[in-house]
Motif scaffolding. Structure first.
Motif, PDB file in Angstrom:
ATOM      1  N   GLU A  96       1.693   3.680  17.133  1.00 37.57           N
ATOM      2  CA  GLU A  96       2.550   4.818  16.763  1.00 37.57           C
ATOM      3  C   GLU A  96       3.628   4.396  15.772  1.00 37.57           C
ATOM      4  O   GLU A  96       3.900   5.108  14.802  1.00 37.57           O
ATOM      5  CB  GLU A  96       3.182   5.430  18.021  1.00 37.57           C
ATOM      6  CG  GLU A  96       2.194   6.155  18.901  1.00 37.57           C
ATOM      7  CD  GLU A  96       2.767   6.527  20.271  1.00 37.57           C
ATOM      8  OE1 GLU A  96       3.957   6.227  20.539  1.00 37.57           O
ATOM      9  OE2 GLU A  96       2.012   7.105  21.076  1.00 37.57           O
ATOM     10  N   LEU A  97       4.236   3.234  15.989  1.00 36.23           N
ATOM     11  CA  LEU A  97       5.257   2.736  15.068  1.00 36.23           C
ATOM     12  C   LEU A  97       4.664   2.423  13.693  1.00 36.23           C
ATOM     13  O   LEU A  97       5.280   2.702  12.661  1.00 36.23           O
ATOM     14  CB  LEU A  97       5.947   1.497  15.645  1.00 36.23           C
ATOM     15  CG  LEU A  97       6.896   1.757  16.809  1.00 36.23           C
ATOM     16  CD1 LEU A  97       7.327   0.435  17.436  1.00 36.23           C
ATOM     17  CD2 LEU A  97       8.105   2.553  16.351  1.00 36.23           C
ATOM     18  N   SER A  98       3.463   1.875  13.678  1.00 40.01           N
ATOM     19  CA  SER A  98       2.794   1.596  12.400  1.00 40.01           C
ATOM     20  C   SER A  98       2.525   2.884  11.635  1.00 40.01           C
ATOM     21  O   SER A  98       2.722   2.947  10.419  1.00 40.01           O
ATOM     22  CB  SER A  98       1.471   0.855  12.638  1.00 40.01           C
ATOM     23  OG  SER A  98       1.720  -0.429  13.147  1.00 40.01           O
ATOM     24  N   ALA A  99       2.086   3.906  12.345  1.00 39.57           N
ATOM     25  CA  ALA A  99       1.823   5.199  11.697  1.00 39.57           C
ATOM     26  C   ALA A  99       3.119   5.784  11.144  1.00 39.57           C
ATOM     27  O   ALA A  99       3.147   6.318  10.019  1.00 39.57           O
ATOM     28  CB  ALA A  99       1.171   6.161  12.688  1.00 39.57           C
ATOM     29  N   ARG A 100       4.206   5.690  11.909  1.00 43.85           N
ATOM     30  CA  ARG A 100       5.508   6.191  11.428  1.00 43.85           C
ATOM     31  C   ARG A 100       5.961   5.418  10.198  1.00 43.85           C
ATOM     32  O   ARG A 100       6.462   6.000   9.230  1.00 43.85           O
ATOM     33  CB  ARG A 100       6.553   6.085  12.538  1.00 43.85           C
ATOM     34  CG  ARG A 100       6.344   7.110  13.648  1.00 43.85           C
ATOM     35  CD  ARG A 100       7.303   6.927  14.780  1.00 43.85           C
ATOM     36  NE  ARG A 100       8.682   7.166  14.355  1.00 43.85           N
ATOM     37  CZ  ARG A 100       9.725   6.974  15.133  1.00 43.85           C
ATOM     38  NH1 ARG A 100       9.571   6.530  16.366  1.00 43.85           N
ATOM     39  NH2 ARG A 100      10.930   7.221  14.692  1.00 43.85           N
ATOM     40  N   GLU A 105       6.896   4.995   4.351  1.00 47.45           N
ATOM     41  CA  GLU A 105       6.614   4.340   3.077  1.00 47.45           C
ATOM     42  C   GLU A 105       6.011   5.307   2.071  1.00 47.45           C
ATOM     43  O   GLU A 105       6.309   5.235   0.876  1.00 47.45           O
ATOM     44  CB  GLU A 105       5.695   3.143   3.300  1.00 47.45           C
ATOM     45  CG  GLU A 105       6.391   1.973   3.973  1.00 47.45           C
ATOM     46  CD  GLU A 105       5.477   0.812   4.287  1.00 47.45           C
ATOM     47  OE1 GLU A 105       4.234   0.996   4.296  1.00 47.45           O
ATOM     48  OE2 GLU A 105       5.997  -0.282   4.561  1.00 47.45           O
ATOM     49  N   GLU A 106       5.177   6.228   2.565  1.00 45.70           N
ATOM     50  CA  GLU A 106       4.590   7.240   1.682  1.00 45.70           C
ATOM     51  C   GLU A 106       5.685   8.124   1.094  1.00 45.70           C
ATOM     52  O   GLU A 106       5.673   8.451  -0.083  1.00 45.70           O
ATOM     53  CB  GLU A 106       3.563   8.086   2.405  1.00 45.70           C
ATOM     54  CG  GLU A 106       2.251   7.378   2.679  1.00 45.70           C
ATOM     55  CD  GLU A 106       1.306   8.202   3.530  1.00 45.70           C
ATOM     56  OE1 GLU A 106       1.593   9.380   3.804  1.00 45.70           O
ATOM     57  OE2 GLU A 106       0.276   7.642   3.932  1.00 45.70           O
ATOM     58  N   ARG A 107       6.645   8.521   1.899  1.00 44.67           N
ATOM     59  CA  ARG A 107       7.758   9.355   1.436  1.00 44.67           C
ATOM     60  C   ARG A 107       8.604   8.610   0.414  1.00 44.67           C
ATOM     61  O   ARG A 107       9.059   9.176  -0.559  1.00 44.67           O
ATOM     62  CB  ARG A 107       8.669   9.775   2.595  1.00 44.67           C
ATOM     63  CG  ARG A 107       8.076  10.823   3.478  1.00 44.67           C
ATOM     64  CD  ARG A 107       9.082  11.246   4.544  1.00 44.67           C
ATOM     65  NE  ARG A 107       8.441  11.935   5.621  1.00 44.67           N
ATOM     66  CZ  ARG A 107       8.966  12.106   6.818  1.00 44.67           C
ATOM     67  NH1 ARG A 107      10.153  11.606   7.100  1.00 44.67           N
ATOM     68  NH2 ARG A 107       8.317  12.746   7.732  1.00 44.67           N
ATOM     69  N   HIS A 108       8.810   7.331   0.676  1.00 44.78           N
ATOM     70  CA  HIS A 108       9.628   6.519  -0.219  1.00 44.78           C
ATOM     71  C   HIS A 108       8.954   6.359  -1.584  1.00 44.78           C
ATOM     72  O   HIS A 108       9.613   6.347  -2.621  1.00 44.78           O
ATOM     73  CB  HIS A 108       9.877   5.146   0.404  1.00 44.78           C
ATOM     74  CG  HIS A 108      10.833   4.297  -0.375  1.00 44.78           C
ATOM     75  ND1 HIS A 108      10.524   3.749  -1.587  1.00 44.78           N
ATOM     76  CD2 HIS A 108      12.105   3.900  -0.099  1.00 44.78           C
ATOM     77  CE1 HIS A 108      11.539   3.061  -2.041  1.00 44.78           C
ATOM     78  NE2 HIS A 108      12.523   3.129  -1.139  1.00 44.78           N
ATOM     79  N   ASP A 109       7.626   6.273  -1.584  1.00 42.34           N
ATOM     80  CA  ASP A 109       6.878   6.097  -2.818  1.00 42.34           C
ATOM     81  C   ASP A 109       6.844   7.373  -3.668  1.00 42.34           C
ATOM     82  O   ASP A 109       6.668   7.319  -4.879  1.00 42.34           O
ATOM     83  CB  ASP A 109       5.437   5.652  -2.530  1.00 42.34           C
ATOM     84  CG  ASP A 109       5.400   4.218  -1.992  1.00 42.34           C
ATOM     85  OD1 ASP A 109       6.370   3.467  -2.208  1.00 42.34           O
ATOM     86  OD2 ASP A 109       4.388   3.865  -1.358  1.00 42.34           O
TER      87      ASP A 109
END
Length: 110
Positions: A96-100, A105-109
């Motif tokens: 779950e933490l990896s998915a979050r 990271e997607e949002r940051h990119d």
């Protein structure tokens, strides 16, 4: 409870739980017939039926008339020792933490 203080039906039920815990029996595996289990444990068929009833009541197995008894998928979690359960919970939390983290990271990119 030691083996000596357990009733024969309890020993059979415990043996099935142990086989699940050890990975020898898995979800949807078919148990041997009542007659085969009675022969294996050297008990009366009624004793096996009582063990199967206990396993059904505990959510470990399910039965189909004329087809036999089978291990429930959820039985693996039901009979797992506390350490195994804790490891599974930790694995789930890490996933779950990896998915979050991936979403962040997607949002940051963007």
């Amino acid at each position: 409870m030691t083996d000596e203080s357990m009733q024969p039906y309890q020993r059979i039920a415990q043996d099935v739980r142990d086989q699940i815990r050890l990975g020898r029996l898995k979800g949807n595996d078919k148990l041997p017939s009542t007659r085969e289990l009675a022969d294996r444990y050297e008990v009366a068929p009624g004793t096996v039926q009582r063990a199967l009833a206990e396993l059904r009541a505990g959510g470990i197995i399910y039965s189909h008339q004329g087809r036999g008894s089978f291990i429930r998928e959820s039985a693996i979690d039901t009979v797992a020792d506390p350490t195994t359960q804790a490891i599974k919970r930790l694995e789930q939390q890490v996933a779950e933490l990896s998915a979050r983290l991936d979403r962040l990271e997607e949002r940051h990119d963007d």
